[in-house]
Design a protein around this motif. Sequence first.
Motif, mmCIF file in Angstrom:
data_model
loop_
_atom_site.group_PDB
_atom_site.id
_atom_site.type_symbol
_atom_site.label_atom_id
_atom_site.label_comp_id
_atom_site.label_asym_id
_atom_site.label_seq_id
_atom_site.Cartn_x
_atom_site.Cartn_y
_atom_site.Cartn_z
ATOM 1 N N GLY A 29 -1.834 9.238 -39.624
ATOM 2 C CA GLY A 29 -3.117 8.646 -39.970
ATOM 3 C C GLY A 29 -3.006 8.012 -41.336
ATOM 4 N N ALA A 30 -4.091 8.055 -42.100
ATOM 5 C CA ALA A 30 -4.064 7.428 -43.424
ATOM 6 C C ALA A 30 -3.011 8.073 -44.320
ATOM 7 C CB ALA A 30 -5.448 7.513 -44.065
ATOM 8 N N VAL A 31 -2.993 9.397 -44.364
ATOM 9 C CA VAL A 31 -2.059 10.102 -45.258
ATOM 10 C C VAL A 31 -0.618 9.923 -44.796
ATOM 11 C CG1 VAL A 31 -1.334 12.380 -46.060
ATOM 12 C CG2 VAL A 31 -3.752 11.777 -46.077
ATOM 13 N N GLY A 32 -0.340 10.217 -43.522
ATOM 14 C CA GLY A 32 1.025 10.108 -43.030
ATOM 15 C C GLY A 32 1.576 8.700 -43.127
ATOM 16 N N THR A 33 0.739 7.709 -42.773
ATOM 17 C CA THR A 33 1.195 6.323 -42.831
ATOM 18 C C THR A 33 1.468 5.890 -44.260
ATOM 19 O OG1 THR A 33 -0.005 5.732 -40.813
ATOM 20 C CG2 THR A 33 0.581 3.933 -42.301
ATOM 21 N N TYR A 34 0.548 6.205 -45.173
ATOM 22 C CA TYR A 34 0.719 5.756 -46.557
ATOM 23 C C TYR A 34 2.025 6.299 -47.152
ATOM 24 C CZ TYR A 34 -0.270 4.487 -51.363
ATOM 25 O OH TYR A 34 -0.183 3.935 -52.625
ATOM 26 N N PHE A 35 2.224 7.589 -47.029
ATOM 27 C CA PHE A 35 3.398 8.182 -47.668
ATOM 28 C C PHE A 35 4.681 7.850 -46.916
ATOM 29 C CE2 PHE A 35 -0.102 10.679 -49.413
ATOM 30 C CZ PHE A 35 0.165 10.525 -50.763
ATOM 31 N N GLY A 36 4.590 7.680 -45.605
ATOM 32 C CA GLY A 36 5.760 7.239 -44.859
ATOM 33 C C GLY A 36 6.195 5.844 -45.257
ATOM 34 N N VAL A 37 5.237 4.930 -45.404
ATOM 35 C CA VAL A 37 5.561 3.567 -45.821
ATOM 36 C C VAL A 37 6.129 3.560 -47.236
ATOM 37 C CG1 VAL A 37 4.553 1.310 -46.376
ATOM 38 C CG2 VAL A 37 3.931 2.458 -44.254
ATOM 39 N N ARG A 38 5.547 4.376 -48.114
ATOM 40 C CA ARG A 38 6.073 4.431 -49.485
ATOM 41 C C ARG A 38 7.498 4.972 -49.510
ATOM 42 N NH1 ARG A 38 3.533 0.714 -52.377
ATOM 43 N NH2 ARG A 38 1.379 1.221 -52.900
ATOM 44 N N LEU A 39 7.822 5.896 -48.617
ATOM 45 C CA LEU A 39 9.204 6.393 -48.552
ATOM 46 C C LEU A 39 10.146 5.301 -48.051
ATOM 47 C CD1 LEU A 39 8.720 10.009 -47.151
ATOM 48 C CD2 LEU A 39 9.579 9.380 -49.408
ATOM 49 N N ALA A 40 9.683 4.513 -47.084
ATOM 50 C CA ALA A 40 10.500 3.396 -46.611
ATOM 51 C C ALA A 40 10.716 2.384 -47.737
ATOM 52 C CB ALA A 40 9.828 2.724 -45.420
ATOM 53 N N GLU A 41 9.698 2.187 -48.570
ATOM 54 C CA GLU A 41 9.814 1.284 -49.709
ATOM 55 C C GLU A 41 10.896 1.759 -50.675
ATOM 56 O OE1 GLU A 41 6.798 -0.837 -52.940
ATOM 57 O OE2 GLU A 41 6.310 1.158 -52.157
ATOM 58 N N LEU A 42 11.111 3.063 -50.740
ATOM 59 C CA LEU A 42 12.155 3.615 -51.613
ATOM 60 C C LEU A 42 13.546 3.467 -51.011
ATOM 61 C CD1 LEU A 42 10.447 6.957 -52.759
ATOM 62 C CD2 LEU A 42 10.603 4.809 -54.039
ATOM 63 N N GLY A 43 13.624 3.093 -49.723
ATOM 64 C CA GLY A 43 14.917 2.906 -49.079
ATOM 65 C C GLY A 43 15.289 3.963 -48.060
ATOM 66 N N HIS A 44 14.378 4.874 -47.745
ATOM 67 C CA HIS A 44 14.681 5.931 -46.784
ATOM 68 C C HIS A 44 14.481 5.444 -45.342
ATOM 69 C CE1 HIS A 44 15.283 8.786 -49.955
ATOM 70 N NE2 HIS A 44 14.049 8.658 -50.408
ATOM 71 N N ASP A 45 15.102 6.129 -44.412
ATOM 72 C CA ASP A 45 15.004 5.844 -42.977
ATOM 73 C C ASP A 45 13.819 6.641 -42.435
ATOM 74 O OD1 ASP A 45 15.236 5.742 -40.218
ATOM 75 O OD2 ASP A 45 17.212 6.688 -40.133
ATOM 76 N N VAL A 46 12.700 5.957 -42.206
ATOM 77 C CA VAL A 46 11.445 6.630 -41.840
ATOM 78 C C VAL A 46 11.063 6.277 -40.400
ATOM 79 C CG1 VAL A 46 9.028 7.023 -42.467
ATOM 80 C CG2 VAL A 46 10.715 6.483 -44.246
ATOM 81 N N ARG A 47 10.677 7.286 -39.643
ATOM 82 C CA ARG A 47 10.291 7.119 -38.237
ATOM 83 C C ARG A 47 8.904 7.713 -38.052
ATOM 84 N NH1 ARG A 47 16.042 10.067 -36.814
ATOM 85 N NH2 ARG A 47 17.292 8.708 -38.180
ATOM 86 N N PHE A 48 8.029 6.985 -37.361
ATOM 87 C CA PHE A 48 6.639 7.382 -37.231
ATOM 88 C C PHE A 48 6.329 7.791 -35.792
ATOM 89 C CE2 PHE A 48 6.977 4.440 -40.726
ATOM 90 C CZ PHE A 48 6.101 4.905 -41.689
ATOM 91 N N LEU A 49 5.693 8.940 -35.638
ATOM 92 C CA LEU A 49 5.195 9.367 -34.332
ATOM 93 C C LEU A 49 3.778 8.824 -34.167
ATOM 94 C CD1 LEU A 49 5.349 11.067 -31.727
ATOM 95 C CD2 LEU A 49 4.530 13.022 -33.073
ATOM 96 N N VAL A 50 3.589 7.931 -33.202
ATOM 97 C CA VAL A 50 2.281 7.326 -32.931
ATOM 98 C C VAL A 50 1.901 7.657 -31.497
ATOM 99 C CG1 VAL A 50 0.984 5.154 -32.744
ATOM 100 C CG2 VAL A 50 2.658 5.465 -34.580
ATOM 101 N N ARG A 51 0.693 8.147 -31.322
ATOM 102 C CA ARG A 51 0.263 8.588 -30.000
ATOM 103 C C ARG A 51 0.294 7.446 -28.976
ATOM 104 N NH1 ARG A 51 -5.225 11.387 -31.826
ATOM 105 N NH2 ARG A 51 -5.189 9.514 -33.108
ATOM 106 N N LYS A 52 0.512 7.807 -27.733
ATOM 107 C CA LYS A 52 0.712 6.827 -26.668
ATOM 108 C C LYS A 52 -0.492 5.919 -26.447
ATOM 109 C CE LYS A 52 4.075 9.442 -23.943
ATOM 110 N NZ LYS A 52 4.352 10.089 -22.641
ATOM 111 N N ARG A 53 -1.689 6.384 -26.773
ATOM 112 C CA ARG A 53 -2.861 5.571 -26.468
ATOM 113 C C ARG A 53 -3.006 4.381 -27.413
ATOM 114 N NH1 ARG A 53 -7.526 7.090 -29.496
ATOM 115 N NH2 ARG A 53 -7.243 8.925 -30.800
#
Length: 260
Positions: A29-53
């Motif tokens: 959601g807002a928290v997971g997406t924000y911090f996941g994107v910021r980690l990708a910005e740092l150069g990490h390999d980030v994978r997001f679980l997004v519900r099927k719907r």
Amino acid sequence: MTLWHAARRLASSSSTAMRPLRVGVVGAGAVGTYFGVRLAELGHDVRFLVRKRHDAPKKLGVTSWQGDFVLEGPTIVREASELGDDLDWVLVGLKSTALEQENVLRDLLEPCVAPNTRVQLLMNGLGAEEKAAEIVDARRVHGGLVYGGLSRRGFDVNHAGVPCAIHGGSFVDDEAELAAAERLWTPVDREKPAGAVAYVPQPCLLLAQWSKLAWNVPFNGCTVLAAGADVGALWRDAAGREAAVAVMREVCRAANADLA
């Protein structure tokens, strides 16, 4: 020649230490997406679980007065098992109320955690770390308190308010684990971006959690009771301020008893 070999060994050890970490994000959601994107910005390999719907987004963006960033072509999976069995970290951005569902944390973590995977919970309240420690080695469980207002628009997230930070700690208050968490929020192969998240290590996670609850419980509760008044309006009202302070004192008494 000796100096050259020493430099090569130093460069080799540095590149190994600074390899991109593999991070799975559940509760995007807002928290997971924000911090996941910021980690990708740092150069990490980030994978997001997004519900099927939901349709898989082609990009994920964060906007902030500290700095914007758009992650093009994010790695999106539909099942926790698809995050991989090689993760260094799993970020959990669920709302605390989600834990009322039976086995929700187990169903998300068991398919994707390996023996060496660490789990970073980004959730308010108490008790989530204990539940995670039933699934993962307790030494690899981390709690984190998010500071900064985050709101979601579609798949994108906006940050406003105070500088975005995580006050994080080890569930078992292990200093070595704090160092590992600080490594997660360090740029891999680039300069530190303007919007980088500040990770503030907490030597006592429980104290950090109660410190945030001392604000959240009185002000979240009292603003709801005051028909949605904001904190400023509540504080300027004598009766509202008195009620908030009374609740805060109750929270502090409970915290002192728990921390004793």
